[in-house]
Design an enzyme around this catalytic site. Structure first.
Site, PDB file in Angstrom:
ATOM      1  N   GLU A  97       0.877  -1.169   0.000  1.00 11.73           N
ATOM      2  CA  GLU A  97       0.000   0.000   0.000  1.00 11.73           C
ATOM      3  C   GLU A  97       0.912   1.216   0.000  1.00 11.73           C
ATOM      4  O   GLU A  97       1.515   1.539   1.016  1.00 11.73           O
ATOM      5  CB  GLU A  97      -0.877   0.013   1.264  1.00 11.73           C
ATOM      6  CG  GLU A  97      -1.844  -1.150   1.382  1.00 11.73           C
ATOM      7  CD  GLU A  97      -3.059  -0.985   0.495  1.00 11.73           C
ATOM      8  OE1 GLU A  97      -3.209   0.065  -0.161  1.00 11.73           O
ATOM      9  OE2 GLU A  97      -3.876  -1.920   0.458  1.00 11.73           O
TER      10      GLU A  97
ATOM     11  N   CYS B 207      -2.263   9.477   2.479  1.00 14.63           N
ATOM     12  CA  CYS B 207      -1.940   8.751   1.238  1.00 14.63           C
ATOM     13  C   CYS B 207      -3.017   9.007   0.202  1.00 14.63           C
ATOM     14  O   CYS B 207      -2.724   9.156  -0.981  1.00 14.63           O
ATOM     15  CB  CYS B 207      -1.786   7.266   1.517  1.00 14.63           C
ATOM     16  SG  CYS B 207      -3.185   6.531   2.364  1.00 14.63           S
TER      17      CYS B 207
END
Ligand code: NAD
Length: 491
Positions: free
Chosen positions: A238, A272
């Protein structure tokens, strides 16, 4: 991270004041190895509890996090710098997943029968998803609970033991999570902590864990994958993003500006799935920039968001803004003096060339670029022009979901930002430089388990071809069945 090599420890500090929050060991490769070895037996025991037994424990942990959320939010605030209110929002999303994963694990991973198909109708077929064993989770600092918990909770619900290495910037939050779990599961070290920086993480990759779940930067992800390649250890990556928000001609411009501001600047832009680029169609561009500018000027660093958690990130932000301005961009909010340590002040850039680093690389600060586009096709083309592909957002009164589907990303939201992250049933993860694999949802549970397929012969096949002494007509019979069953093409 302030490291004291002699004593093998490091301190985590409050990024606003520099005050020490805690001192932690730098775990060596040998320490990591013995931790993983201890996790082996714990994994078997935890798997043996079954879905229901694990769900009871995870539900109790969920209740602990919810009840003690004020205490944990205060610690997140002190160690990472984000306002306590933002920490509560982070915790609420994490608790939602802690609720969802155990509630759905048996349905998604449990044994189920499947149809064997016409050629082997004499078989019973079933599939189940068995845990990997020991999963290593390596986390970042920006959402020190929500982000690693996306892996930890789903890995635990699937029946794995977990060895967790939090970011060296947020080890106290990691310690809190592991201690609170151990209070509920005291029998075995099902969730353990190792602390340290990259070397400790690298040791975890090489420790013989059965899977690594990594969340962090794309550059580190490549190193993780290379280390894991040595032992064919599977990885979930990720990584970073450069998420775009598209404002269509029929959008509610004020709502889009409010959302772009929060999506881009909450948590000091250290998200993010934060919005970093806005593409507004010509018809609403001026109104959008005016609304965003007014709202951004009212933001107060230190109150609305905290300091940069990682001081070195301020250099990246400064470099991106300077490059944009040198290349003809204009700052309608902030500018050359946006970076004032420990804070980055809100910055809105317009007229920035699409090949500037502030458009192509992750900035991870409270900066937004706003670019005028001819129409939503142009917006989608530009949104898709980076190597990243994590999340995205669209503001449109009609056709928003169609636009969202055309964006090359793992997630997208329409008329809101980041909202998919709080939906237990939705998978979360990226494409391209944003990584691969999924946390959350059915896919997130399966990410932490291997499929196991079993066939059982219920009665001998009428035409048994898988033996040397088969009947002479058996292959002919199979050919007949094949042609009659599968030989007709659609007209
Ligand atoms: P980072 O890559 O610097 O560090 C992440 C973790 O990896 C830390 O625990 C670190 O100690 C460890 N690490 C560093 N080098 C290592 C190595 N060689 N081997 C093993 N482990 C190593 O990232 P960061 O600065 O902590 O976090 C910010 C980044 O994380 C941003 O790029 C952000 O977009 C990304 N992020 C992504 C998601 C997502 O879900 N996709 C969520 C949050 C953050």
């Amino acid at each position: 991270m302030t490291s004291t090599v002699d004593s093998g420890t490091f301190d985590s500090v409050d990024p606003a004041s520099g005050t020490r929050v805690g001192t932690f060991p730098v775990h060596t490769a040998a320490d990591v190895q013995s931790t993983v070895d201890r996790a082996r037996a714990a994994a078997q025991w935890w798997d043996g509890l079954g879905f229901a037994g694990r769900a009871t424990r995870l539900r109790t942990w969920q209740a602990t996090l919810a009840k003690r959320s004020a205490e944990l939010a205060e610690l997140i605030h002190r160690e990472g710098g984000k306002p306590v209110d933002d920490a509560i929002i982070e915790l609420a999303s994490a608790v939602e997943h802690l609720h969802w994963a155990p509630a759905n694990a048996a349905r998604v991973l449990g044994r189920r029968k499947v149809r064997p198909g016409a050629l082997v109708a004499n078989l019973a077929a079933s599939v189940e998803y068995q845990p990997y064993g020991v999963v290593g989770v390596i986390g970042p600092w920006n959402y020190p609970v929500f982000t690693p918990m996306g892996s930890i909770v789903y890995a635990l619900a699937a029946g794995n033991a977990v060895v967790f290495k939090p970011s060296e910037l947020t080890p106290a939050v990691g310690r809190w999570l592991v201690d609170s779990f151990a209070a509920i599961v005291p029998e075995q070290p099902v969730l353990q902590l190792v602390t340290g920086a990259g070397e400790t993480g690298a040791a975890l990759c090489r420790s013989g864990v059965d899977k690594i779940a990594f969340t962090g930067s794309t550059a580190t992800a490549k190193r993780i994958m290379a280390a894991c390649a040595e032992t064919l250890t599977p990885v979930l990556l990720e990584c970073g993003g450069k998420d775009a928000l598209i404002v269509a001609a029929d959008a509610d411009v004020d709502a889009a500006a409010t959302a772009a501001l929060w999506g881009g600047m909450a948590n000091a832009g250290q998200t993010c799935i934060g919005i970093e680029r806005v593409y507004a169609v010509d018809a609403v561009y001026d109104d959008f920039v005016a609304a965003l500018t007014a709202k951004a000027r009212a933001l107060r660093p230190g109150t609305d968001y905290g300091p940069a958690t990682m001081p070195a990130q301020l250099d990246v932000i400064r470099r991106h803004v300077d490059d944009a301005l040198a290349r003809g961009g204009r700052a309608v909010v902030g500018g050359v003096d946006s970076v004032r340590p420990p804070y980055a002040f809100p910055t809105v850039l317009v007229d920035v060339p699409e090949d500037s680093v502030v458009v192509t690389e992750e900035t991870f600060g409270p900066t937004l670029t706003v670019t005028r586009v001819a129409d939503t096709d142009d917006a989608v083309r530009k949104a898709n022009a980076t190597g990243f592909g994590l999340g995205a957002a669209v503001f449109a009164k009609s056709g928003g979901e169609e636009i969202a589907r055309r964006i090359r990303s793992g997630m997208a939201s329409v008329n809101s930002v980041l909202s998919y992250a709080g939906v237990g049933a939705l998978p979360f993860g990226g494409v391209g430089d944003s990584g691969f694999g999924r946390i959350h949802g059915d896919d997130g549970l399966r990410e932490f388990a291997r499929s196991k397929a079993i066939t059982r012969q219920r009665f001998p096949a009428p035409i048994d071809v898988t033996r040397f002494d088969r009947r002479p007509w058996a292959i002919k019979g199979l050919g007949l069945l094949l042609r009659s069953r599968y030989g007709r093409a659609p007209r």
